[in-house]
Design a protein around this motif. Structure first.
Motif, PDB file in Angstrom:
ATOM      1  N   SER A  20       0.847  -1.191   0.000  1.00 59.87           N
ATOM      2  CA  SER A  20       0.000   0.000   0.000  1.00 59.87           C
ATOM      3  C   SER A  20       0.882   1.240   0.000  1.00 59.87           C
ATOM      4  CB  SER A  20      -0.917   0.024   1.224  1.00 59.87           C
ATOM      5  OG  SER A  20      -1.807  -1.081   1.184  1.00 59.87           O
ATOM      6  N   THR A  21       0.293   2.377  -0.350  1.00 57.56           N
ATOM      7  CA  THR A  21       1.086   3.608  -0.432  1.00 57.56           C
ATOM      8  C   THR A  21       0.348   4.776   0.208  1.00 57.56           C
ATOM      9  OG1 THR A  21       1.952   2.812  -2.544  1.00 57.56           O
ATOM     10  CG2 THR A  21       2.432   5.080  -1.979  1.00 57.56           C
ATOM     11  N   VAL A  22       1.078   5.529   1.022  1.00 52.84           N
ATOM     12  CA  VAL A  22       0.579   6.787   1.563  1.00 52.84           C
ATOM     13  C   VAL A  22       1.158   7.906   0.701  1.00 52.84           C
ATOM     14  CG1 VAL A  22       0.414   8.270   3.590  1.00 52.84           C
ATOM     15  CG2 VAL A  22       0.671   5.797   3.885  1.00 52.84           C
ATOM     16  N   ILE A  23       0.294   8.683   0.077  1.00 56.06           N
ATOM     17  CA  ILE A  23       0.741   9.715  -0.869  1.00 56.06           C
ATOM     18  C   ILE A  23       0.398  11.087  -0.292  1.00 56.06           C
ATOM     19  CG2 ILE A  23       0.508  10.617  -3.210  1.00 56.06           C
ATOM     20  CD1 ILE A  23      -0.895   7.668  -3.663  1.00 56.06           C
ATOM     21  N   PHE A  24       1.436  11.879   0.010  1.00 60.63           N
ATOM     22  CA  PHE A  24       1.196  13.206   0.581  1.00 60.63           C
ATOM     23  C   PHE A  24       1.433  14.287  -0.457  1.00 60.63           C
ATOM     24  CE2 PHE A  24       2.657  11.300   4.817  1.00 60.63           C
ATOM     25  CZ  PHE A  24       1.373  11.188   5.304  1.00 60.63           C
ATOM     26  N   THR A  25       0.592  15.314  -0.413  1.00 60.08           N
ATOM     27  CA  THR A  25       0.903  16.516  -1.159  1.00 60.08           C
ATOM     28  C   THR A  25       0.528  17.718  -0.310  1.00 60.08           C
ATOM     29  OG1 THR A  25       0.826  17.603  -3.318  1.00 60.08           O
ATOM     30  CG2 THR A  25      -1.275  16.937  -2.372  1.00 60.08           C
ATOM     31  N   LEU A  26       0.938  18.896  -0.772  1.00 59.28           N
ATOM     32  CA  LEU A  26       0.623  20.147  -0.083  1.00 59.28           C
ATOM     33  C   LEU A  26      -0.445  20.829  -0.914  1.00 59.28           C
ATOM     34  CD1 LEU A  26       2.037  21.622   2.357  1.00 59.28           C
ATOM     35  CD2 LEU A  26       3.237  22.958   0.634  1.00 59.28           C
ATOM     36  N   ARG A  27      -1.599  21.142  -0.301  1.00 59.17           N
ATOM     37  CA  ARG A  27      -2.660  21.811  -1.039  1.00 59.17           C
ATOM     38  C   ARG A  27      -3.168  23.015  -0.271  1.00 59.17           C
ATOM     39  NH1 ARG A  27      -6.956  17.787  -3.829  1.00 59.17           N
ATOM     40  NH2 ARG A  27      -8.221  19.633  -3.475  1.00 59.17           N
ATOM     41  N   ALA A  28      -3.416  24.094  -1.018  1.00 60.93           N
ATOM     42  CA  ALA A  28      -3.909  25.317  -0.375  1.00 60.93           C
ATOM     43  C   ALA A  28      -5.427  25.353  -0.414  1.00 60.93           C
ATOM     44  CB  ALA A  28      -3.334  26.538  -1.052  1.00 60.93           C
ATOM     45  N   ASP A  29      -6.041  24.731  -1.412  1.00 59.69           N
ATOM     46  CA  ASP A  29      -7.495  24.796  -1.518  1.00 59.69           C
ATOM     47  C   ASP A  29      -8.130  23.752  -0.619  1.00 59.69           C
ATOM     48  OD1 ASP A  29      -8.475  22.357  -3.669  1.00 59.69           O
ATOM     49  OD2 ASP A  29      -6.366  22.796  -3.433  1.00 59.69           O
ATOM     50  N   ASP A  30      -9.367  23.977  -0.244  1.00 62.56           N
ATOM     51  CA  ASP A  30     -10.041  23.001   0.603  1.00 62.56           C
ATOM     52  C   ASP A  30     -11.069  22.198  -0.188  1.00 62.56           C
ATOM     53  OD1 ASP A  30     -12.081  24.710   0.151  1.00 62.56           O
ATOM     54  OD2 ASP A  30     -12.455  25.217   2.244  1.00 62.56           O
ATOM     55  N   GLY A  31     -11.068  22.367  -1.489  1.00 60.27           N
ATOM     56  CA  GLY A  31     -11.982  21.580  -2.311  1.00 60.27           C
ATOM     57  C   GLY A  31     -13.395  22.132  -2.326  1.00 60.27           C
ATOM     58  N   TYR A  88       9.175  11.529  -4.748  1.00 60.15           N
ATOM     59  CA  TYR A  88       9.817  10.849  -3.633  1.00 60.15           C
ATOM     60  C   TYR A  88       8.992   9.617  -3.325  1.00 60.15           C
ATOM     61  CZ  TYR A  88      11.950  10.401   1.031  1.00 60.15           C
ATOM     62  OH  TYR A  88      12.631   9.964   2.129  1.00 60.15           O
ATOM     63  N   LEU A  89       9.621   8.460  -3.357  1.00 64.17           N
ATOM     64  CA  LEU A  89       8.920   7.211  -3.026  1.00 64.17           C
ATOM     65  C   LEU A  89       9.857   6.368  -2.189  1.00 64.17           C
ATOM     66  CD1 LEU A  89       6.461   5.269  -3.450  1.00 64.17           C
ATOM     67  CD2 LEU A  89       7.685   4.368  -5.413  1.00 64.17           C
ATOM     68  N   GLU A  90       9.452   6.016  -1.004  1.00 65.99           N
ATOM     69  CA  GLU A  90      10.341   5.307  -0.090  1.00 65.99           C
ATOM     70  C   GLU A  90       9.548   4.282   0.701  1.00 65.99           C
ATOM     71  OE1 GLU A  90      11.960   7.752   3.006  1.00 65.99           O
ATOM     72  OE2 GLU A  90      13.559   6.339   3.480  1.00 65.99           O
ATOM     73  N   GLN A  91      10.183   3.174   0.976  1.00 62.74           N
ATOM     74  CA  GLN A  91       9.522   2.187   1.818  1.00 62.74           C
ATOM     75  C   GLN A  91       9.369   2.739   3.238  1.00 62.74           C
ATOM     76  OE1 GLN A  91      10.882  -1.918   3.527  1.00 62.74           O
ATOM     77  NE2 GLN A  91      10.662  -2.183   1.328  1.00 62.74           N
ATOM     78  N   LEU A  92       8.174   2.629   3.781  1.00 68.70           N
ATOM     79  CA  LEU A  92       7.897   3.187   5.097  1.00 68.70           C
ATOM     80  C   LEU A  92       8.057   2.140   6.192  1.00 68.70           C
ATOM     81  CD1 LEU A  92       6.668   5.592   6.775  1.00 68.70           C
ATOM     82  CD2 LEU A  92       4.438   4.531   6.383  1.00 68.70           C
ATOM     83  N   TYR A  93       7.321   1.057   6.109  1.00 66.31           N
ATOM     84  CA  TYR A  93       7.303   0.076   7.180  1.00 66.31           C
ATOM     85  C   TYR A  93       6.443  -1.097   6.737  1.00 66.31           C
ATOM     86  CZ  TYR A  93       7.795  -1.307  12.089  1.00 66.31           C
ATOM     87  OH  TYR A  93       8.150  -1.946  13.233  1.00 66.31           O
ATOM     88  N   ALA A  94       6.716  -2.268   7.276  1.00 63.05           N
ATOM     89  CA  ALA A  94       5.851  -3.424   7.042  1.00 63.05           C
ATOM     90  C   ALA A  94       4.951  -3.616   8.254  1.00 63.05           C
ATOM     91  CB  ALA A  94       6.689  -4.676   6.805  1.00 63.05           C
ATOM     92  N   ILE A 109       3.247  -4.192   3.201  1.00 63.03           N
ATOM     93  CA  ILE A 109       4.469  -3.400   3.117  1.00 63.03           C
ATOM     94  C   ILE A 109       4.058  -2.043   2.558  1.00 63.03           C
ATOM     95  CG2 ILE A 109       6.740  -3.212   2.057  1.00 63.03           C
ATOM     96  CD1 ILE A 109       6.824  -6.291   2.090  1.00 63.03           C
ATOM     97  N   VAL A 110       4.276  -0.993   3.346  1.00 61.83           N
ATOM     98  CA  VAL A 110       3.749   0.318   2.991  1.00 61.83           C
ATOM     99  C   VAL A 110       4.871   1.231   2.490  1.00 61.83           C
ATOM    100  CG1 VAL A 110       2.509   2.344   3.832  1.00 61.83           C
ATOM    101  CG2 VAL A 110       1.894   0.070   4.664  1.00 61.83           C
ATOM    102  N   TYR A 111       4.641   1.885   1.373  1.00 56.63           N
ATOM    103  CA  TYR A 111       5.531   2.918   0.855  1.00 56.63           C
ATOM    104  C   TYR A 111       4.918   4.271   1.139  1.00 56.63           C
ATOM    105  CZ  TYR A 111       8.735  -0.243  -1.502  1.00 56.63           C
ATOM    106  OH  TYR A 111       9.689  -1.191  -1.750  1.00 56.63           O
ATOM    107  N   TRP A 112       5.761   5.303   1.195  1.00 54.72           N
ATOM    108  CA  TRP A 112       5.185   6.640   1.220  1.00 54.72           C
ATOM    109  C   TRP A 112       5.768   7.460   0.100  1.00 54.72           C
ATOM    110  CZ3 TRP A 112       7.391  11.012   4.486  1.00 54.72           C
ATOM    111  CH2 TRP A 112       8.665  10.731   4.908  1.00 54.72           C
ATOM    112  N   ALA A 113       4.925   8.322  -0.452  1.00 53.54           N
ATOM    113  CA  ALA A 113       5.293   9.101  -1.627  1.00 53.54           C
ATOM    114  C   ALA A 113       4.954  10.553  -1.362  1.00 53.54           C
ATOM    115  CB  ALA A 113       4.526   8.602  -2.838  1.00 53.54           C
TER     116      ALA A 113
END
Lengths: 260, 260
Positions: A20-31, A88-94, A109-113
């Motif tokens: 699985s993957t946790v994908i973070f971004t920075l957003r200014a709008d609230d949708g 950026y994509l890196e293995q985070l933790y299992a 096994i979780v990656y984070w991006a």
């Protein structure tokens, strides 16, 4: 079973394996059309359409295919759900707790991006996929809430001693932009003058000769990282004879790799 | 397969899952009776007694049992092979390269453990288990050489910004003992006066009122860590509402835990 005489590399067919993957971004709008709120950390989630946890939101992911490397599985999930290729994509933790999935034993096994906000804006989301602010998540399936919390904690820690903010910014950036990243990750306001002093004395950034013009603000000095941005901490590719894996290859598109 | 609509938590029975452990200690003896050589990093290996890689040395490990957490599997391997309970046990990385095992696809989730040299000396090894110096390893099975290299690299990096040397030392230690740990991990001689200055200005250690007496040397000042030694970076246990996992519980026996 005699672990001391039958080491490693056997399998127990009762345990499944997902990536699985946790994908973070920075957003200014609230949708919802609000104008210019402070930027925050957002992540995409996928709505489950079957049991267990039918209807709940979950991290993008899936079973590890027999012909896929771990990083390939993470990338492929990213691309299918968000059409994104992360900086950026890196293995985070299992995560392997016994009862994290109600039906069967599954280790994830979780990656984070991290993806830039410019890229995130252009994202075409798949069906049943939506961005959520990290501080206002819906109920999540499995232990995915814990996984997101852990990823956020790693992000906060990493910010302090690395170039990881790079993944949210361009090659050059103003101190205000850098401060906004720190404020979004740390979830607190930082004093601009103190932040400037800390950053300038850290040796991590250098002033450039350029100014950022346009927009509502007066022209602001652009900065860049003093050193090439380093790759995430990952094992060295190949069976090198050197004791020290390559960890500082300059690269703009950062991708973790399994050893070849 | 539609990853966006069948997220997470499925299994592919073709991929097996193993847990292995890299166990480091600091040893001054070379196993051949030499007196007082500089201490170095040593690790226990297990000789394989079946294919693949029959006869080669490998990291202690085994398949993940359906009823075992990942950390339990790592601990149980440690205990079976070396009778040791480590001061420090942390998940290192999941290795999942496609061809790391010749016969079947196996993903190995690797833990690393540090044990004190006093404990290591008392170790009863299992059959076909031996300690080897990290800088003179025999040929290893699978990609275990890469895994050891990666663990050594993580150890070197971690030494610089954490209390990890604690796992090799007692509650109090002389600056010479601390320098020996750094020299063994970094594999280079350090200037004693420079090392003293750096350590004393780091804020990591404090002088105590005690002296170490006895032995061939004159009495030496004992030091201790300024702060409680922190746990390894692991996910928070349980579904806490806090965004910050517990990471600084004072504890002498450090053990990583999967979230409950």
């Amino acid at each position: 079973m005699q672990r001391s005489t039958t080491p490693a590399e056997q399998t127990d067919p009762q345990v499944g394996l997902a990536v699985s993957t946790v994908i973070f971004t920075l957003r200014a709008d609230d949708g919802f059309g609000a104008t210019d709120p402070a930027p925050g950390i957002w992540l995409p989630l996928v709505r489950r359409i079957r049991e267990p946890y039918d209807g709940l939101w979950a991290l993008p992911g899936g079973p590890l295919g027999a012909a896929e490397s771990l990083a390939d599985a993470a990338s492929s999930t990213l691309e299918t759900t968000t059409s994104l290729r992360p900086r950026y994509l890196e293995q985070l933790y299992a995560f392997g707790d016994l009862d994290r999935s109600p039906a069967e034993r599954v280790v994830s096994i979780v990656y984070w991006a991290l993806v830039g906000s410019d890229e995130a804006k252009r994202t075409r989301l798949g069906q049943n996929v939506r961005w959520f602010p990290a501080d206002a998540l819906p109920p999540l399936a499995f232990d995915h809430r814990d996984i997101v919390e852990y990823a956020l904690w790693r992000l906060r820690n990493k910010l302090e001693y690395s170039h990881i903010a790079h993944a949210f910014l361009g090659e050059t950036f103003t101190l205000s932009e850098l401060r906004e990243v720190h404020e979004a990750v740390l979830q607190k306001q930082l004093d601009p003058a103190n932040f400037r002093r800390q950053v300038e004395s850290s040796g991590l950034v250098l002033q450039t000769d350029e100014l950022r013009t346009g927009g509502r603000h007066r022209p602001a000095r652009l900065y860049r990282w003093t050193q090439p941005v380093t790759r995430p901490e990952t094992p060295s590719p190949g069976r090198s004879t050197s004791r020290r894996p390559t960890t500082s290859t300059p690269t703009t598109r950062q991708q973790s790799e399994e050893p070849a």
